[in-house]
Design an enzyme around this catalytic site. Sequence first.
Site, short mmCIF file in Angstrom:
data_model
loop_
_atom_site.label_atom_id
_atom_site.label_comp_id
_atom_site.label_asym_id
_atom_site.label_seq_id
_atom_site.Cartn_x
_atom_site.Cartn_y
_atom_site.Cartn_z
N ASP A 332 0.85 -1.18 0.00
CA ASP A 332 0.00 0.00 0.00
C ASP A 332 0.89 1.24 0.00
OD1 ASP A 332 -2.58 -1.02 0.01
OD2 ASP A 332 -2.52 -1.40 2.15
N ASP A 636 -4.94 -3.24 4.89
CA ASP A 636 -5.48 -2.73 6.15
C ASP A 636 -7.00 -2.78 6.23
OD1 ASP A 636 -6.11 -0.81 4.32
OD2 ASP A 636 -5.05 0.83 5.28
N ASP A 640 -9.34 -6.15 1.96
CA ASP A 640 -8.00 -6.70 1.72
C ASP A 640 -7.86 -8.13 2.21
OD1 ASP A 640 -7.02 -4.34 0.62
OD2 ASP A 640 -6.51 -3.52 2.58
#
Length: 898
Positions: A332, A636, A640
Amino acid sequence: MTNPDSSRLWQCLPLPELQRQLDSCDEGLTTAEAGRRLTMYGSNALPQPRPPGFTRLFLRQFISPLIYVLLAAMLVSLIVGKLADATFIGLILLLNALIGGLQEYHAHRSALALRNLMVSRARVLRDGQIEEIPTSQLVPGDLVLLASGDRVPADLRLFDATGLEIDESVLTGESLPVRKDSGALCEADTPVAERLNQCFAGSLVAAGRASGLVIATGLHTEMGKLSLSLETAEEVKPPLFQRIERFSKKLTIGLLITVALLASLELARDTPPLVIFMTAVALAVSAIPEGLPMALTVVLSIGTRRMVKRHVIVRNLVAVESLGSCTVIGADKTGTLTQNQLTAREVATCDGDRFRIDGTSQPPAADPVTTSSEAVARIIRVAALCNEAELHTLENGDCHSSGDAVDQALLLMAYRSGQTRQQLLAVHPLLAQIHYEPVLGFAATLHADGERRLVCVKGALEKLLPMCARMATARGDTALDRERALATMHELAETGARVLAMAEGSWSDDQKFSAENFAAHLSDLCLLGLVAMVDPMRPEAAAAVRACRQAGIRVCMLTGDHPRTALSIARELGLTDGDEGAVTGGELAQAEKAGAEAVDALTAKTRVYARVSPEQKLTIVQSLQRQGQFVAVTGDGVNDAPALLSAHVGVAMGQRGTEVAKESADLLLTDDNFASVVSGVEEGRIAYQNIRKVIFFLISTGAAEVVLFVLSTALGLPLPLTPVQLLWLNLVTNSVQSIGLALEPGEGDEMQRPPRPPKESLFNPLMLRRVITSGLVMGVLGFTCFYVLLQQGLAVEAARNSLLLLMVLFENVQVFNSRSETHSIFQQLFFSNPILLLGTLAAQGIHILAMYSPLMQEVLGVTPVSAAHWSTLLGVALLQLLAMEVLLRVSQRYTAPA
């Protein structure tokens, strides 16, 4: 207050009566009252299973087929009157159980300590303000706030809910999410699965937002009742341990066959059966690496503790080694590669006017920024009203904010312009709201505005353009110029900023209003302008990316930002050069329609993914896996979870990650920092190296003993070592040294080596060459020494005494040969592992003491030797070092590129 009882009919009570019985209010509990209730009702946690006591772990060490064989040998020794042998075997068994028990006891305590680090948190309303507290501190009557991706922390009666869907499969087994209704009233006999106005601890918020009053905590929750009827499931052994155990079983079978053949030969030579039995037992136990599983646990446990110091919490022990094997890391951007501290830097209207903002994460209470443009003032009003963050001014003049990072940045921007959300809401009360969800790509609020209603919308420009018909300029509102708006956005994005569009509109009273039809009327809006926000790069991120490149690991950045923004940041990080482009979520979706081959072609070399949804992470992970990559992925959010579960190693953000993401991951980052992932890769590679070092040491020394006995038996010589001597050798050389090897630091070049092939066996060609070479050298030299001594006329007891000393010297030399597969022993820092050095000296010292101790002389049949004889044996042992150095040089020359 009535004592809350989970058996009461909370689902039947109207909300005012519910608040009265729970003695709660719209402002939540006070801190003092919450503390009193926590003392009264106890922690909101299910009892953790107590770790097994040391006595139980100590006794469990005796449950092993090898231990059964040793016990039988001890009993036979007692029966035939060999008290010294029986005593020595008994001491070995006790010492082995003590070491194993202490190690397992420490491992359980370490696991408990790691569990305590992974504290779940919940948002509650206390003293009228939103706070984030550990879920264990929730008490009946607390007002809890829920959002998509949260794990419900206690049993709740819903107070308010918007689009709330709860996954209750963990409790009811129902796979589909349940749509909840805070206004519903249920009958007294309504089953748990049908109580639409309640949420239960352990369930997952699949979508929507809500608030609810805590009605039960801990064991009084539905999950708590269920836990009382369940037995703790046994932990499944990780694949690495299963592979090692399979190898150990095959090795055991092979050695037992070898021992049986040797025993048959000795029996044919009229060797006393008792001697044959004791020798076979001792040889089998000495050659089989029965301490290997414990040694592996030590290596991984040490790796786990090292990772904690580097901000990585290991939820799955074998993930320590797995992370070191990854070939691709999907990271990310926000909060992982950047600081996740968004700051509004610039405001731009669609006709080109720009206003620089002195945005900081902690603005002073005085000297607000004045706004000279009416368009900018409208942008700031929308930014503050269409917002879910909280901003509070502290006594020292600083500000404390909480909530989504984007919303925090917008509130801080409004604050510096002299406006606060509370002031604006007093003039424009909130009527309805559409919460931001990644799938929507925007958020919207509806406010009272005199005789009309004010619509405020923020989100990606691509999402807002279809809703707008006009745009704000310095000359007033004009017809929307889509190309001009997009060009302005591209200009801002080129600087690496995250660009958010703002729009507003009105809703007249003659339109029938309801919260449900609010979304349907998001049209004919005025595009006010754009806010450019920057998220500063983490200072160590670029160096971490370079380290991955040197280690042969491809880093892919996944972000929901605009492609231009993503590429700008990627270039700053060194992820990509100027020629490489970004793959967007739209392009990925088109490739999915064309089939897996099209997706694989798209992801084969891509390093930057922009405008991708969380769900598309799974597509990327599966594509990379099809290409033979070993994938680690960070995440997070609740969306996901599939990617975290599907990846070889899932890494969740410990600070901002949702509970479901944390539960789906193998590793947690306590600082949400990509550099910590890279540190974890390095520690994983060190752990894998140490596993190989321990295995090589145990297998090679056992192989040497087998070679020694095979040669002696085949040539008709007496047994080279007695059973007690073999057991002594095994105890002295295979205990402290193994732990010392497990504590080996890195060799310094772990991140300069390419990743190991995911399917590579522990016993690759290099390992086999080293084991065969060292086993033959030690075994043949040991046999030659024994043979020469016998030929010189020494008694068998004296020859065995010298041979035992030689084998101790051999294996103390071998432990230093085990420190590296690729570096010469002369290139290693001698004092870098003091535990290994001290352990080796202690092992040698114990044997020297035994040679001078009358009791051990009688038990082991050893005597002191002269300095000259000692020097000769040491010279022979050092030949093992020479042999491994020669093998290293040959291997390096053989594998060197042409």
